[in-house]
Write a protein that holds these residues in place. Structure first.
Motif, PDB file in Angstrom:
ATOM      1  N   LEU A  61     -14.845   1.414 -13.039  1.00  0.00           N
ATOM      2  CA  LEU A  61     -14.958   2.777 -12.505  1.00  0.00           C
ATOM      3  C   LEU A  61     -13.891   3.676 -13.123  1.00  0.00           C
ATOM      4  O   LEU A  61     -14.162   4.811 -13.522  1.00  0.00           O
TER       5      LEU A  61
ATOM      6  N   VAL B 273      -1.481  -9.832  -0.789  1.00  0.00           N
ATOM      7  CA  VAL B 273      -2.441  -8.826  -1.263  1.00  0.00           C
ATOM      8  C   VAL B 273      -2.880  -9.173  -2.681  1.00  0.00           C
ATOM      9  O   VAL B 273      -4.077  -9.088  -3.018  1.00  0.00           O
TER      10      VAL B 273
ATOM     11  N   MET C 236      -5.312 -11.979  -2.742  1.00  0.00           N
ATOM     12  CA  MET C 236      -6.621 -11.528  -2.304  1.00  0.00           C
ATOM     13  C   MET C 236      -7.335 -10.730  -3.387  1.00  0.00           C
ATOM     14  O   MET C 236      -8.517 -10.931  -3.653  1.00  0.00           O
ATOM     15  N   LEU C 237      -6.564  -9.806  -3.999  1.00  0.00           N
ATOM     16  CA  LEU C 237      -7.173  -8.948  -5.028  1.00  0.00           C
ATOM     17  C   LEU C 237      -7.731  -9.783  -6.165  1.00  0.00           C
ATOM     18  O   LEU C 237      -8.822  -9.521  -6.659  1.00  0.00           O
TER      19      LEU C 237
ATOM     20  N   GLN D 202     -10.436 -13.355  -3.717  1.00  0.00           N
ATOM     21  CA  GLN D 202     -11.648 -12.998  -3.004  1.00  0.00           C
ATOM     22  C   GLN D 202     -12.306 -11.741  -3.556  1.00  0.00           C
ATOM     23  O   GLN D 202     -13.521 -11.645  -3.632  1.00  0.00           O
ATOM     24  N   TYR D 203     -11.458 -10.754  -3.950  1.00  0.00           N
ATOM     25  CA  TYR D 203     -12.013  -9.463  -4.347  1.00  0.00           C
ATOM     26  C   TYR D 203     -12.001  -9.291  -5.846  1.00  0.00           C
ATOM     27  O   TYR D 203     -11.942  -8.176  -6.345  1.00  0.00           O
TER      28      TYR D 203
ATOM     29  N   ALA E 182     -13.787  -1.896  -9.973  1.00  0.00           N
ATOM     30  CA  ALA E 182     -12.884  -0.748  -9.845  1.00  0.00           C
ATOM     31  C   ALA E 182     -12.305  -0.370 -11.206  1.00  0.00           C
ATOM     32  O   ALA E 182     -12.198   0.810 -11.545  1.00  0.00           O
TER      33      ALA E 182
ATOM     34  N   THR F 209       3.116  -8.509  -0.452  1.00  0.00           N
ATOM     35  CA  THR F 209       2.649  -8.216  -1.811  1.00  0.00           C
ATOM     36  C   THR F 209       1.943  -9.411  -2.407  1.00  0.00           C
ATOM     37  O   THR F 209       0.866  -9.291  -3.011  1.00  0.00           O
ATOM     38  N   GLN F 210       2.559 -10.591  -2.240  1.00  0.00           N
ATOM     39  CA  GLN F 210       1.956 -11.790  -2.808  1.00  0.00           C
ATOM     40  C   GLN F 210       0.582 -12.038  -2.221  1.00  0.00           C
ATOM     41  O   GLN F 210      -0.360 -12.396  -2.933  1.00  0.00           O
TER      42      GLN F 210
ATOM     43  N   VAL G 224       0.847  -1.201   0.000  1.00  0.00           N
ATOM     44  CA  VAL G 224       0.000   0.000   0.000  1.00  0.00           C
ATOM     45  C   VAL G 224       0.880   1.248   0.000  1.00  0.00           C
ATOM     46  O   VAL G 224       0.575   2.239  -0.679  1.00  0.00           O
TER      47      VAL G 224
ATOM     48  N   ALA H 196     -14.868  -7.076  -7.093  1.00  0.00           N
ATOM     49  CA  ALA H 196     -14.648  -5.674  -6.735  1.00  0.00           C
ATOM     50  C   ALA H 196     -13.550  -5.070  -7.601  1.00  0.00           C
ATOM     51  O   ALA H 196     -13.648  -3.927  -8.046  1.00  0.00           O
ATOM     52  N   PHE H 197     -12.529  -5.859  -7.864  1.00  0.00           N
ATOM     53  CA  PHE H 197     -11.416  -5.383  -8.690  1.00  0.00           C
ATOM     54  C   PHE H 197     -11.901  -5.022 -10.089  1.00  0.00           C
ATOM     55  O   PHE H 197     -11.565  -3.966 -10.632  1.00  0.00           O
TER      56      PHE H 197
END
Lengths: 169, 425, 105, 384
Positions: free
Chosen positions: A153, A135, A138-139, A142-143, A150, A132-133, A56, A146-147
């Motif tokens: 968007l 995250v 997860m991106l 699971q997400y 985004a 990093t791995q 982040v 959402a990704f």
């Protein structure tokens, strides 16, 4: 690698952030505000590092400080700021705004004094090496949905920005 | 005394970077070394650029200060430091003062994660490459600040150009970098890495530099990065932000003396920084050439002689030129100086033959050699190419490099997936 | 004193709240649209700080993932906001938010 | 050309274009101290971001009143002054002036002098174009061609130096012919230069003609149509690159150009790239002319019979020659005394500079530099 001298750096960085934030909202010149905001963002990136969130922090530096703020500076240079710098800086509802903000601050204080026991004393220290791995997993796991939203968007934002800024379509 | 030697030995036998080991003292020593090395490299680069450019342009370049102008950069540095430091009356003082500092800071900070060898880095970060890209892109802030704070039209246009240029190249650059990072994940665990050292180690483990990986995908990604990095550092043919024939000097028109020299310093160290990224990602970082084709202890020994031989070669060039110097009393000091310089280089070369030293140093040598190759490319570009126009540069960034980068990324991902799932399940 | 030297999640939350307040004050009181937009960035950053602090508190990474989403959102918001700003400036030749009152009758 | 073609009606030069953000028109003062204005030209640019909305040239920083000086000097005394106008093409200036006064006096230079004049003038054309190429490329960012062209220009200057003792402001010709016979080995040296120079043109072309960036920077930049050229009085390579086959050496032959065989290179688009190609081709044609002139260099006198004290009969004459930059004209009114009653120079750079605004409208800042370079102006000549 664990953060060193956490209290010292925490207070240093939060001091920088708060001073930067105050400068952002008080400076007459938007360029100075933008520079103060950049300092705030960089200090916040360092705080992310202290919170075991290196990815982040990296995104914060690249996207915020390197991308968004350059865009801000670009636009500030594009529009002429001389006139607005000579004018009144605060709007007529500033009393109402300040009292609303004060009320919000009071709310924060109330909530935090009342609920400070629910936070554990010792925050967990996390493994940083594969942050990093994890995250990324997860991106894209699971997400995933959402990704994708985004990215949609962002696409809409690009089109919107182009449409707004174009002289004639 | 004994403890000190033990302390140094403990470092020499460690297999971690000082930052990763949490060793503040060695980290500080490394920071000093990197800073000193960078300053020397910038000085050498200054001299080399003028000499090489001059020889490309059928002239001699600096010849007066020291033998073959060797001391010219130092004379220039002294001149710049002694010059009056002018700040325009209408300038925004604080921002004007901060801008060169930010540029220099951004250019130097990236070297925190540059891996000169498996243990020769100040620290190894989990987000190494992300950090490098992020911090090096901060330098554009300094440029924009400099252009705006000068309160003058030429610098302002230079700053606007610089920020627009950065926006159009950062994306393509990022895509190229991502495709290289994807290649690091082609191992048994299937996890890649963003760490600079990890990337080189992945190339070592796969026995292939990423520029040759999935030929020609790696090569194309490297090409995109190589173009974008020239644009990123504002060098010819993309030196629009400081195009001297259009904007007199672009964003640093109003700067003089020491502040100007800071911009100069930052420009050259930024060149070295982005070249380091390219070397790390695609050219195998500190690895010697042909690690798997010419493997074996004989080859290892042979390649370990390279650093010493190179320095001896430099020394020999110095001695040859000493012999060619005019035999005139006026030239005596210069001749002695050149011979002394050659002797120093020769001694360094001889020291580099000591096995204990050469084992430690050859990583740094290979890394620096590759970076030096890029530095030569920069000079070569400057000598050959006309300057791109602003809109053409933007068009190239958005319409050529960006689609190319996307294509390479998708292809790399597909090939990598195929390789993992089908060929080597 | 002990609590001052030992940094807990609450410390980060208080910092986040302070930043949030600064952002709110900026949005509510400033006239310059550019600075209002920057204050919104401050607010988003305060939220991010909380998310990452909670992520550390729980030891999960969901907070960090959300922080990344918020940064994405901030980028989109900045792009559209600045686009509107340019359109506005072209029409009214000012960047004062008081004068964005074309819809008022 | 008919009159309808000589108007600029389709170009509204009076009202500027509206900028993108109205309040944000940027006025930039380019020069008089600027690396790319080739001297002390001052260009006031009005910009919308990077786009040029219009520009205005301010000249006169190098004004020395050459024309007025001419009215206070005898015809012979004024001759060296013309070298100081277009100091890059001093020999051409001298040729124009000498021939004008010769017309006034009604004498003609002997054939040998004519040949030597052609050789030196064409060498001068090459030198001028070399200097143009080097500086033009430097403006566009290619720093290396400058040194190559200067290296080769040196050979021409050496010939000048040997012939008349000066390299730049040569004062090579006299009214009525030449003062000095050519030095021994003149023909050989000129021929050597030609064999030396032919491959050099290829070398320049190799560096630039197919260079992608060069083509992108010059194609469709500073385009000017043939009609606009004629309306603005633009001459020389700029006119020819727009497709008009107008060269005074063919159209109104002077000296003895009618004896030589050469072509007039023209372009089609009238953009910077075409002007570049036209000038490169002109260098080749100049080489051709020099070769013919040297091969057929006749023996004989070098000076016609002109009185020591020149008192041309009263009257006026306008004579123009094709200087490297365009039509260089001299208008002299004689009242029968030793000094001209009125002397007026029509310098090509001055007239060509008028086209700068037309050529730069709607282009970018970087193109202004390229266009100033491609117009090939010399401020000594613009300001006189």
């Amino acid at each position: 690698m664990a953060p060193v001298a956490t209290p010292f750096f925490f207070y240093l960085l939060s001091g920088i952030m708060l001073i930067g934030g105050i400068l952002v909202i008080t400076r007459k010149n938007p360029v100075h505000s933008a520079l103060a905001l950049i300092v705030t963002l960089l200090a916040q990136a360092s705080i992310y590092l202290m919170l075991y969130a290196p990815f982040v922090a990296g995104v914060q530096i690249i996207l915020y400080a390197g991308g968004i703020m350059v865009l801000f500076l670009f636009v500030i240079m594009l529009v002429s700021i001389e006139r607005s710098m000579k004018e009144r800086q605060f709007n007529s509802q500033w009393v109402v705004g300040m009292s609303a903000a004060t009320a919000l601050g009071g709310l924060f204080i109330a909530v935090y004094t009342k609920g400070k026991d629910i936070f554990p004393d010792h925050a967990l220290s996390m493994v940083e090496d594969d942050n990093t791995q994890k995250v990324a997993t997860m991106l894209y796991g699971q997400y995933m949905f959402a990704f994708e939203i985004a990215s949609l968007l962002l696409l809409v934002a690009i089109i919107g920005a182009v449409v707004m800024a174009k002289k004639r379509i | 005394m004994h403890e000190i030697i033990q302390y140094i030995e403990s470092y020499l036998t460690s297999d971690k970077t000082p930052g990763a080991a949490g060793n503040m003292f060695w980290a500080l020593v490394y920071i000093m070394l990197v800073f000193a090395g960078l300053s020397v490299a910038v000085i050498a680069m200054n001299w080399l650029e003028r000499k090489i450019l001059a020889h490309m342009q059928v002239r001699l370049g600096p010849m007066r200060v020291g033998p073959h102008g060797l001391l010219q950069p130092i004379a220039d540095a002294i001149k710049l430091l002694l010059k009056e430091d002018i700040m325009p009356a209408e300038a925004d003082g604080f921002v004007f003062w901060m801008a060169p500092l930010i540029v220099v800071l951004a250019a130097f900070t990236v070297f925190v994660v540059v891996p000169f060898g498996p243990t020769h880095a100040i620290t190894d970060m989990n987000i190494g490459i992300l950090f490098m890209l992020g911090v090096s892109s901060l330098s554009v802030l300094g440029i924009v600040m400099a252009g705006w704070a000068s309160n003058s039209h030429y610098p302002l246009i230079g700053a606007l150009r610089s920020s627009a240029q950065m926006v159009s190249y950062e994306v393509a650059m990022g895509l190229a970098v991502v495709s290289a990072i994807l290649m690091t994940s082609l191992n048994a665990e299937g996890t890649g890495t963003l760490s600079m050292i990890g990337i080189v180690q992945a190339q070592q483990a796969q026995g292939e530099w990423f520029i040759f990986k999935f030929f020609p995908l790696g090569l194309i990604a490297f090409f995109i990065f190589a173009v974008a990095m020239v644009a990123e550092t504002n060098r010819a043919p993309f030196d629009l932000a400081e195009a001297e024939s259009e904007l007199t000097a672009g964003f640093h028109t109003e700067y003089s003396g020491f502040r100007w020299s800071l911009f100069f310093l930052a420009e050259y160290s930024a060149m070295i920084a982005v070249s380091s990224i390219a070397v790390t990602l695609w050219l195998g970082g500190w690895l010697r050439p042909f690690p798997n084709l010419l493997s074996g202890s004989t080859w290892d020994l042979l390649f370990s002689l390279f650093p010493g031989v190179t320095f001896l070669l430099f020394a020999a060039i110095c001695f040859y030129n000493t012999a060619r110097m005019p035999k005139h009393p006026l030239f005596r000091i210069q001749t002695i100086g050149l011979a002394g310089f050659g002797a120093v280089l020769g001694v360094i070369g001889l020291v580099l033959f000591v096995p204990a030293v050469s084992v430690r140093v050859q990583d740094i040598f290979w890394f620096s050699t590759k970076v030096a190759g890029f530095m030569y490319l920069y000079i070569w570009y400057r000598g050959t190419f006309p300057r791109y126009r602003f809109d053409q540069l933007m068009r190239m960034g958005w319409k050529v490099l960006l689609p190319m980068g996307l294509g390479v990324l998708i292809l790399t991902a597909s090939v990598a997936l195929l390789q993992q799932k089908i060929w080597h399940p | 004193m002990e609590s001052m030297l030992h940094i807990t999640t609450l410390h980060y939350l208080v910092l986040g709240a302070a930043l949030f307040l600064l952002g709110v004050i900026g949005v509510l009181t400033r006239r310059n649209v550019v600075i209002v937009l920057m204050s919104i960035e401050l607010i988003l950053n305060a939220v991010n700080l909380n998310l990452v602090a909670f992520s550390r508190m729980w030891g999960g990474l969901h907070g960090q993932v959300f922080a990344i989403f918020v940064i994405t959102d901030a980028a989109a918001e900045a792009a559209v906001g600045l686009g509107i700003l340019i359109a506005f400036f072209r029409n009214k030749e000012t960047v004062n938010i008081d004068e964005v009152n074309l819809l008022k009758w | 050309m008919t009159d309808s073609n000589t108007s600029l009606s389709h170009l509204d030069l009076e009202t500027p274009e509206k900028p993108f953000l109205d309040a944000n028109e940027l006025v930039i003062n380019m020069g008089p101290q600027h690396p790319a204005t080739h001297g002390v030209l001052r260009v006031i640019l009005r910009l919308d971001g990077e786009k040029v909305l219009g520009l205005e040239c301010v000249i006169g920083y190098l004004h020395r009143g050459v024309e007025k000086i001419g009215e206070h000097r005898t015809y012979t005394m004024f001759n060296p002054y013309v070298d100081r106008m277009d100091y890059v093409a001093a020999v051409s200036n001298g040729l124009g002036y000498c021939e004008t006064v010769e017309r006034l006096l009604n004498v003609e230079a002997p054939p040998r002098a004519q040949h030597v004049r052609v050789i030196l003038t064409e060498l001068n054309r090459i030198a001028s174009h070399q200097l143009w190429l080097g500086t033009h490329a430097l403006d566009i960012g290619a720093i290396t061609p400058l040194f190559y062209t200067f290296r080769d220009r040196e050979e021409i200057l050496k010939i000048y130096e040997k012939y008349c003792g000066a390299r730049l402001t040569t004062h090579a010709f006299r009214i009525g012919g030449l003062q000095y016979e050519t030095y021994t080995g003149f023909e050989k040296e000129v021929k050597n230069f030609l064999t030396f120079f032919r491959p050099k043109i290829d070398e320049y072309e190799e560096l630039l003609t197919t260079n992608r960036i060069w083509v992108e920077r010059t194609k469709n930049v500073g385009t000017i149509s043939a009609e606009d050229c004629i309306a603005l009085g633009v001459t020389g390579p700029v006119l020819r690159a727009s497709g008009v086959k107008w060269d005074l050496r063919k159209a109104q032959p002077y000296a003895n150009y009618k004896n030589f065989d050469f072509e007039i290179p023209t372009g089609q688009n009238g953009d910077t790239y075409d002007r570049y190609l036209v000038r490169m081709a002109e260098m080749r044609q100049s080489v051709r002319i020099i070769q013919q002139a040297v091969d057929a260099l006749p023996e004989g006198p070098i000076m016609a019979k002109v009185p020591k004290v020149m008192k041309p009969p009263a009257g006026e004459v306008y004579h123009s020659i094709e200087a490297p930059k365009g039509e260089l004209g001299y208008f002299i009114v004689s009242d029968g005394s030793t000094q001209p009653y009125r002397l007026r120079v029509r310098p090509p750079s001055f007239v060509n500079l008028q086209a700068l605004d037309v050529m730069c409208r709607g282009q970018l800042v970087a193109d202004v530099v390229a266009v100033i370079g491609t117009l090939d102006i010399v401020l000594g000549e613009v300001d006189r």
